[in-house]
Design an enzyme around this catalytic site. Structure first.
Site, mmCIF file in Angstrom:
data_model
loop_
_atom_site.group_PDB
_atom_site.id
_atom_site.type_symbol
_atom_site.label_atom_id
_atom_site.label_comp_id
_atom_site.label_asym_id
_atom_site.label_seq_id
_atom_site.Cartn_x
_atom_site.Cartn_y
_atom_site.Cartn_z
ATOM 1 N N CYS A 218 0.867 -1.181 0.000
ATOM 2 C CA CYS A 218 0.000 0.000 0.000
ATOM 3 C C CYS A 218 0.901 1.228 0.000
ATOM 4 C CB CYS A 218 -0.915 -0.006 1.224
ATOM 5 S SG CYS A 218 -1.869 1.510 1.405
ATOM 6 N N HIS B 80 -3.642 -3.936 -10.878
ATOM 7 C CA HIS B 80 -4.446 -2.752 -11.182
ATOM 8 C C HIS B 80 -4.924 -2.799 -12.625
ATOM 9 C CE1 HIS B 80 -3.500 -0.467 -7.504
ATOM 10 N NE2 HIS B 80 -2.358 -1.120 -7.566
ATOM 11 N N GLU C 154 -10.842 -0.217 -4.639
ATOM 12 C CA GLU C 154 -9.825 -1.149 -4.157
ATOM 13 C C GLU C 154 -10.449 -2.487 -3.782
ATOM 14 O OE1 GLU C 154 -6.431 0.054 -1.851
ATOM 15 O OE2 GLU C 154 -7.245 2.074 -1.660
ATOM 16 N N CYS D 111 -5.159 5.853 -3.320
ATOM 17 C CA CYS D 111 -4.449 4.581 -3.428
ATOM 18 C C CYS D 111 -3.096 4.866 -4.057
ATOM 19 C CB CYS D 111 -5.246 3.590 -4.269
ATOM 20 S SG CYS D 111 -4.388 2.040 -4.579
ATOM 21 N N GLY E 180 -2.153 2.524 -6.826
ATOM 22 C CA GLY E 180 -3.050 2.848 -7.933
ATOM 23 C C GLY E 180 -2.624 4.098 -8.677
#
Length: 277
Positions: A71, A162, A211, A220, A223
């Protein structure tokens, strides 16, 4: 259990210092603390642990208890916590994650970390490694039918999968309807995080993210990195991109010579507390 609530541009987690605390059942704990009505309220749980190979280790769990590999917003907060709470006095640190060791540069103001630059590593574009079920080696601007509608997607892993797609109107997207259709589509065996992106100019894009395991979040980090890589691969932006998310901005730079992605953004402590579980 003692904890600290922190966020990276609105992507909030409950952090536990496992140099001092024990969390016996992190899956159950993540579900309990994430509940915004009966718990603390967060996008998940992040445990900060000792590491044999780095300055510290990040172990993250989504709001539904599923474990995540990485993350970007969370790791900035891990770095801030480690410095602000005295686990380290270094401003260049390493953090072990499920997607490898990440290296972070800390900017300190008045004795506290304000922003963190993270070496997020190399983007993974090979479909089998993301993973995406496809006969193609890469998924760049490829059409996919999702819930009866054709979408063009670019798939990137930044330690987690992703799918990036481009739309004209990010603000009015009914993401709670569309997001789960992407997340659980049959071509994504490990589910997927989805970024819905509008290109503003050659150096700026705006994005909303769905997510896996958490639903829509305000930000994110992985992301944003995947979005920047996708924009560059599709010829839509330069190599340095400001990604505007609901919670704030992240600066992403893809050094294509070294094939490394760098993310810079803030990290914020909200409050310390203690909860009975």
């Amino acid at each position: 259990m003692k904890f600290t609530k922190m966020h990276g541009i609105g992507n909030d987690y409950v952090y536990v210092n496992c140099f001092q605390e024990m969390v016996d059942n992190p899956v159950k704990t993540a579900i309990a603390v994430s509940d915004r009505h009966f718990g603390i309220g967060s996008d998940g749980l992040i445990l900060i642990k000792p590491s044999d190979v780095a300055d510290g280790k990040m172990e993250m769990y989504n709001a539904d208890g599923s474990q995540g590999a990485m993350c970007g917003n969370g790791i900035r907060c891990v770095a801030k916590y480690m410095y602000d709470y005295g686990i380290t006095d270094k401003t260049n640190i390493s953090v072990e994650t499920k997607s490898g060791i990440k290296y972070l540069d800390l900017t300190v103001e008045n004795g506290k970390v304000s922003t963190v630059k993270v070496n997020m590593g190399s983007p993974i574009l090979k479909t089998a490694d993301i993973p995406v079920i496809s006969k193609k080696e890469q998924m760049i601007d490829e059409p996919v039918e999702i819930d009866g509608e054709m979408w063009k997607i670019t798939c990137v892993s930044m330690g987690n999968p992703h799918a990036v797609t481009y739309i004209d109107d990010v603000k009015n997207l009914e993401i709670e309807k569309t997001g789960p259709k992407f997340e659980n589509h049959k071509i994504f065996p490990d589910r997927v995080n989805t970024e819905f992106v509008r290109v503003i100019d050659r150096s700026t894009v705006e994005m909303r993210v769905w997510e896996r395991g958490s639903g829509e979040t305000l930000a994110c980090g992985t992301g944003a990195c995947a979005t920047a890589v996708a924009c560059i691969l599709n010829g839509l932006t330069e190599d340095e991109v400001t990604v505007k998310l609901l919670g704030g901005d992240l600066k992403i730079f893809w050094d294509r010579k070294e094939n490394l992605v760098y993310m810079t953004g803030s990290a914020t402590t909200v409050f310390d507390g203690e909860i009975e579980l």
